[in-house]
Design an enzyme around this catalytic site. Structure first.
Site, short mmCIF file in Angstrom:
data_model
loop_
_atom_site.label_atom_id
_atom_site.label_comp_id
_atom_site.label_asym_id
_atom_site.label_seq_id
_atom_site.Cartn_x
_atom_site.Cartn_y
_atom_site.Cartn_z
N ASP A 24 0.83 -1.21 0.00
CA ASP A 24 0.00 0.00 0.00
C ASP A 24 0.86 1.26 0.00
O ASP A 24 0.46 2.30 -0.52
CB ASP A 24 -0.94 0.00 1.21
CG ASP A 24 -2.03 -1.03 0.96
OD1 ASP A 24 -1.80 -2.22 1.26
OD2 ASP A 24 -3.07 -0.65 0.40
O1 MRU Z 1 -7.68 -3.17 2.72
P1 MRU Z 1 -7.36 -3.49 1.29
O2 MRU Z 1 -8.12 -4.65 0.77
O3 MRU Z 1 -7.46 -2.27 0.40
O4 MRU Z 1 -5.82 -3.91 1.31
C1 MRU Z 1 -5.21 -4.31 0.12
C2 MRU Z 1 -3.78 -4.65 0.29
O5 MRU Z 1 -3.21 -4.58 1.35
C3 MRU Z 1 -3.05 -5.03 -0.96
O6 MRU Z 1 -2.04 -5.96 -0.69
C4 MRU Z 1 -2.39 -3.76 -1.54
O7 MRU Z 1 -3.30 -2.71 -1.62
C5 MRU Z 1 -1.84 -4.02 -2.89
S1 MRU Z 1 -3.10 -4.29 -4.12
C6 MRU Z 1 -2.30 -4.47 -5.61
#
Ligand code: MRU
Length: 354
Positions: A246
């Site tokens: 993220d």
């Molecule tokens: O809470 P989320 O579902 O948005 O978290 C998603 C993640 O942590 C993913 O690993 C990250 O955003 C990468 S998506 C290509």
């Protein structure tokens, strides 16, 4: 046809409501920025790249339906809209990077002789559309770089077994995926023996979404609970862990779905590589380390309830951080669309001319 987190054509945006998956696949219209921000907040769309794509495309459809007469009014509207979208979820940096770039681009366009509000609005729409295209291209590059790199270590003709966490596939991006893109590329090369995907408690992005994508793509895969990761690595001969991100700080410290940090520790303990696969738009080089990454905390009922039914003992306290930060020392490599970098090479790698 691969799964799509959003469906877009000029003036029209649909979001796949991921809260209904894997049982129902329903696309809902998004008329503008307010609905876009709401889709992000409620996690109808999630995953760092998909959040940014939803954000800028929701702005694009609103601009397509709302003519502006004055440049200053248009720029103010765009800036306020982007601020709202950034605030929808704080940890992923992609929306903020997209907002900064779009604001800077429009400020330059506005200075050009003959600039009009209509022309600027069209430029903003085209900019958002280009982001959608670029994300898919970047993911394919990430997939190819990552697969080649992992296979170099595996030796000729050797197949690899990958463990992944959360959802990083077509549903989390504009298409193909990041960590799941690497898995897809390994599979298409015929060099993937198996994938283990974690359930990813408490939101179950692994069991609901990654499992759905893996079944859809006919990739050989097995679902495990998060607490089975250690025994799976040891007894099922996992070759490498590959996860998404993220926000990656300049030194390689990486915020990703909670549970990523413990997987990195397990990988080190078992002597297998731990890779982060992420586009450069997930890298925040303004942060020297991961210490100041804001970690979103989500509602307690995500832990205490299952499908609206309380399963936890009444009165218990709950802590629900949605992400954790994996220290760079535990990361073997960061797979980007510009190549694979060791954490201490990331900043130079991303800032040097392509
Ligand atoms: O809470 P989320 O579902 O948005 O978290 C998603 C993640 O942590 C993913 O690993 C990250 O955003 C990468 S998506 C290509």
């Amino acid at each position: 046809m691969s799964l799509e987190s959003v469906r877009y054509s000029r003036g029209s945006l649909l979001v796949l409501n991921q809260l209904l998956l894997p049982h129902r696949s329903e696309y809902e219209p998004v008329a503008g920025v307010q609905q876009g921000a709401q889709a992000i907040r409620s996690m109808k769309v999630r995953g760092a790249p998909a959040i940014a794509i939803m954000g800028v495309l929701s702005l694009a459809v609103e601009l397509a339906s709302q003519p502006f007469q004055e440049i200053s009014a248009l720029l103010t509207f765009v800036r306020k809209s982007l601020d709202l979208l950034i605030d929808a979820r704080p940890t992923a940096v992609n929306m903020k990077q997209a907002a900064d770039e779009l604001n800077a681009f429009l400020a330059l366009e506005a200075e050009k002789p003959g600039a009009t509000a209509k022309g600027l609005s069209e430029s903003a729409i085209a900019w958002a559309e280009a982001l959608l295209e670029k994300d898919v291209e970047d993911n394919r590059k990430i997939g190819d770089f990552g697969a080649k790199h992992i296979l170099q270590d595996a030796g000729p003709a050797q197949s690899v077994c990958i463990l992944t966490h959360c959802n990083t596939g077509s549903l989390a991006t504009a298409g193909y995926g990041t960590a799941l893109g690497v898995i897809r590329s390994l599979h298409s090369l015929g060099r993937l023996s198996h994938v283990f995907c974690t359930e990813t408690r408490p939101y179950n992005q692994g069991s609901r979404l990654t499992a759905y994508e893996l079944v859809y793509e006919k990739i050989p895969a097995t679902l495990i609970t998060d607490s089975m990761a250690a025994v799976t690595i040891r007894e099922r001969h996992v070759s490498a862990v590959v996860v998404g991100a993220d926000r990656v700080a300049a030194n390689g410290d990486t915020a990703n779905k909670v549970g990523t940090y413990q997987l990195a520790i397990l990988a080190q303990h078992h002597g297998i590589p731990f890779y982060v696969a992420a586009p450069s738009t997930s890298c925040d080089l303004s942060l020297p380390t991961g210490d100041r990454i804001v970690i979103e905390e989500r509602p307690s009922n995500e832990l205490t309830d299952i499908n609206g039914v309380r399963v936890a003992a009444p009165g218990i306290g709950v802590w629900n951080p949605a992400f954790d930060v994996t220290p760079h020392a535990l990361i073997t490599g960061i797979i980007t669309e510009r190549g694979v970098f060791k954490p201490d090479e990331l900043k130079d790698g991303l800032t040097r001319d392509p």
